[in-house]
Write an enzyme that holds these catalytic residues in place. Structure first.
Site: not given
Ligand code: EPZ
Length: 420
Positions: A22-23, A115, A120, A306, A398
């Site tokens: 999915k990701n 969420c 996020r 995850d 989802r």
């Molecule tokens: C991706 O989300 C995945 N989703 C998430 O999987 C996964 O948990 C996450 O990466 C971490 O591995 C998809 O790929 C669609 P991040 P993403 O940006 O990219 C902070 C699932 O269950 N951050 O890597 O949105 C954020 O708050 C989902 O399949 C900022 O501070 O996550 C978090 O603490 C859930 N500023 C950390 O970084 C930003 O601009 C990592 O988030 C962006 C993120």
């Protein structure tokens, strides 16, 4: 809203095939906006999240044809505004921002909501776009971006919780059509980021360093169509490995990439399970009593956030005291309140959960709160005494392709009931 009933106590055995990731599919579907040519993607999982992304592409003007796991997309003309009523349902829709900025030099997308797993933000995404030359306005819940032109830059995308996966994807997709070279420091190195880079390079992009913390992207004038097989879903694979550990007598996963799930197989080995891997299959079997663990979630290749909820389900009935620390989304513990309803003994202190393993959990009505928490409740129900009734299963749909059917094929007594 459907419910899932899990009748506990039936051991799992046999084999299942892992679906496409999915990701990986979500950002790669967004990347098809970067060319007017047709792209063909195989092993796209049939999920509500990928269906939402297809809806967004269609709203943006692309033509999309689907035949089971194969999706053909052609974005001959592209609108630059993504529709709120579809975008609001899925955070990953934010990854159309990069392609729209690169293709149209402007983009308007609604800000993703928070969420249940925590805040996020997308500040790092926007920092990258600004570095490439975009002017950004955030108004009435939308992100609006304009750029006369995009110029390569050196960008550090590391945030206080480490790299950003979709942020790396987004900035990479904006940079591939920028003038000059972009260097992304502190890049995410997840397999899904590598899969996107592979797809973009097949389209004619020039990206080096995928899988490391430093990406080098040499901008090109335009990209052409390409075909691509989406990699297997390492989180679905991890979920089924934990299911096999919870109540399996030998569960084999096929069409899986063992090197993508080593953090999970290492943890299960340390917990005392037997793991056998071949080229594209992994078998997990019980091997005497299991041991408690200390687990901390980290960016890839560390233990995936995850997989944290699913591991908590296993550790709830592992004798001894286990400690889980969530370093990526510190609030990601909604599943623990529901596991406690089933009899789990857990204390939470900040981002750390201490789990005192109990002999057995008792089936109960529980509520799914997010994608991976829902999966954890199903896993807990597999071994619990009695029936576990999980509501709001749309969370599961989802991100898991036919989870209940696949578990049923392994011997679980699990049924989906239509609820009013
Ligand atoms: C991706 O989300 C995945 N989703 C998430 O999987 C996964 O948990 C996450 O990466 C971490 O591995 C998809 O790929 C669609 P991040 P993403 O940006 O990219 C902070 C699932 O269950 N951050 O890597 O949105 C954020 O708050 C989902 O399949 C900022 O501070 O996550 C978090 O603490 C859930 N500023 C950390 O970084 C930003 O601009 C990592 O988030 C962006 C993120």
């Amino acid at each position: 809203m459907d419910k899932i009933l899990v009748h506990g106590g039936y051991p799992l055995s046999g084999s299942i095939k892992i679906s496409g990731s999915k990701n990986s599919a979500l950002p790669i579907l967004a990347a098809t906006l970067l060319t007017k040519d047709q792209c063909v993607l195989r092993h796209v999982p049939d999920l509500s999240d990928t269906n939402y992304m297809v809806q967004i592409l269609t709203h943006l003007g692309a033509s999309v044809e689907r035949a089971s796991g194969t999706v053909a997309v052609q974005a001959e003309k592209v609108e630059s505004t993504a529709p709120y009523d579809v975008v609001r349902r899925m955070r990953a829709s934010v990854c159309v921002l990069g392609p729209l900025l690169a293709r149209c030099r402007e983009a308007t997308v609604s800000l993703p909501g928070g969420c249940i797993i925590g805040d996020r933000p997308i500040d790092l995404h926007l920092k990258g776009f600004e570095a490439l030359g975009a002017a950004i306005r955030v108004e009435n819940g939308n992100v609006r971006m304009f750029a006369q032109k995009l110029e390569g830059a050196v960008i550090n995308l590391r945030g206080k919780f480490g790299p950003t996966v979709l942020g790396t994807d987004n900035v990479m997709m904006a940079a591939v059509l920028a003038e000059g070279t972009t260097v992304i420091e502190g890049a995410a190195a997840e397999p899904e980021v590598c899969d996107l880079a592979d797809f973009l390079n097949k389209m004619g992009a020039k990206i080096e360093g995928a899988g490391t913390r430093r990406l080098i992207i040499e901008g090109v004038k335009e990209l052409h169509g390409a075909e691509h097989d989406i990699i297997p879903d390492r989180i679905e694979a991890g979920t089924f490995l934990v299911a096999g550990a919870v109540c399996g007598k030998g569960v084999t996963l096929n069409r899986v990439e063992p090197k993508h799930v080593t953090a999970v197989t290492d943890a299960l080995t340390e917990a005392g399970f037997h793991i056998a891997t071949k080229d594209h299959s992994i078998t997990v079997s019980p091997n005497g009593s299991s041991k408690p663990l200390k687990i901390a979630t980290e960016p890839y290749p560390g233990f995936p956030t995850d997989m944290q909820a699913q591991m908590c389900a296993l550790l709830s009935t592992t004798e001894g005291i286990s400690v889980v620390t969530e370093n990526i989304f510190p609030q990601r513990y909604m599943h623990l309140a529901e596991l406690k309803r089933m009899g789990a003994q857990v204390e939470i202190e900040g981002a750390t959960a201490t789990i005192h393993g109990v002999e057995k959990l008792l089936g109960a009505p529980v509520m799914a709160s997010d994608l991976r928490a829902s999966a954890a409740l199903v896993l807990a129900g597999l071994k619990a005494e009695g029936v576990t009734e999980i509501s709001r299963v749309y969370h599961i749909d989802r991100g898991y392709e036919h989870l209940d059917e696949k578990l049923g094929a392994l011997g679980a007594h699990i049924e989906r009931v239509k609820a009013d």
